[in-house]
Design a protein around this motif. Structure first.
Motif, mmCIF file in Angstrom:
data_model
loop_
_atom_site.group_PDB
_atom_site.id
_atom_site.type_symbol
_atom_site.label_atom_id
_atom_site.label_comp_id
_atom_site.label_asym_id
_atom_site.label_seq_id
_atom_site.Cartn_x
_atom_site.Cartn_y
_atom_site.Cartn_z
ATOM 1 N N GLU A 161 4.139 5.799 -0.524
ATOM 2 C CA GLU A 161 4.224 5.215 -1.853
ATOM 3 C C GLU A 161 4.159 3.694 -1.791
ATOM 4 O OE1 GLU A 161 7.711 5.298 -4.883
ATOM 5 O OE2 GLU A 161 6.622 7.190 -4.947
ATOM 6 N N LYS A 162 4.809 3.157 -0.791
ATOM 7 C CA LYS A 162 4.773 1.712 -0.630
ATOM 8 C C LYS A 162 3.348 1.235 -0.358
ATOM 9 C CE LYS A 162 9.381 0.480 0.844
ATOM 10 N NZ LYS A 162 10.143 -0.199 1.911
ATOM 11 N N LEU A 179 5.313 -3.959 4.601
ATOM 12 C CA LEU A 179 6.165 -2.777 4.474
ATOM 13 C C LEU A 179 7.329 -2.835 5.447
ATOM 14 C CD1 LEU A 179 3.498 0.011 4.093
ATOM 15 C CD2 LEU A 179 4.764 -1.209 2.328
ATOM 16 N N ASP A 201 8.734 11.975 -2.534
ATOM 17 C CA ASP A 201 9.053 10.560 -2.427
ATOM 18 C C ASP A 201 8.710 10.011 -1.045
ATOM 19 O OD1 ASP A 201 10.730 11.601 -4.691
ATOM 20 O OD2 ASP A 201 11.046 9.460 -4.843
ATOM 21 N N ASP A 229 1.352 1.467 -3.498
ATOM 22 C CA ASP A 229 1.760 0.441 -4.451
ATOM 23 C C ASP A 229 1.141 -0.912 -4.104
ATOM 24 O OD1 ASP A 229 3.251 -0.390 -6.690
ATOM 25 O OD2 ASP A 229 4.561 -1.475 -5.320
ATOM 26 N N ASN A 278 8.344 7.563 0.912
ATOM 27 C CA ASN A 278 8.622 6.146 0.854
ATOM 28 C C ASN A 278 7.500 5.322 1.457
ATOM 29 O OD1 ASN A 278 10.666 3.846 0.668
ATOM 30 N ND2 ASN A 278 11.802 5.672 0.146
ATOM 31 N N PHE A 279 7.105 5.737 2.621
ATOM 32 C CA PHE A 279 6.084 4.973 3.327
ATOM 33 C C PHE A 279 4.766 4.970 2.560
ATOM 34 C CE2 PHE A 279 2.842 4.178 6.420
ATOM 35 C CZ PHE A 279 3.369 3.122 7.135
#
Length: 111
Positions: free
Chosen positions: A8-9, A32, A3, A12, A5-6
């Motif tokens: 994946e953002k 972000l 995961d 996305d 986060n960074f």
DNA sequence: TTTTTGACGATTC
DNA sequence: AGAATCGCCAAAA
């Protein structure tokens, strides 16, 4: 990486870039929240090569509209070809009408 | 855990 | 106006 986060953002957002549109690393970084860390976006793109689904990184250029990451596309002209294939004019590895094709995630998504 | 790097951006000289 | 340098922060070795 499960995961990131960074990452994946970043993935996305880049995947949400519509065809014929481009954005800058700084714009994504700003969206972000890590504004000022535009380099992180670029670094994330390294992992994008391993990200599923594939990331249209060719729609991401630097603030000057320069195809800085073209060297990561297998061929040094692939990125330019992809952009031109979407209707974006590219001259000397530089995106023309940059601001015209500019796609701001904070406006399209954050809105 | 520490050090290096890295597809950028803005500022300074 | 052009070139060089610092600053951002997170991931990889």
């Amino acid at each position: 990486m499960k995961d990131p986060n960074f990452f994946e953002k970043v993935f996305d957002v880049v995947r949400l870039i519509p065809p014929g549109r481009i954005t800058s690393y700084g714009a994504i970084a700003n969206f972000l929240g890590t504004k000022g860390s535009s380099r992180m976006v670029g670094w994330a793109m390294h992992a994008a090569s391993s990200a599923i689904p594939p990331i249209p990184a060719h729609r991401v250029v630097n603030s000057a509209g320069l195809l800085t990451g073209k060297v990561h596309f297998g061929t040094p002209t692939l990125m330019e070809e992809l952009l031109k294939s979407e209707g974006i004019l590219v001259k000397d590895d530089k995106v023309q009408n940059f601001k015209k094709h500019f796609w701001d995630p904070s406006v399209e998504i954050g809105g």
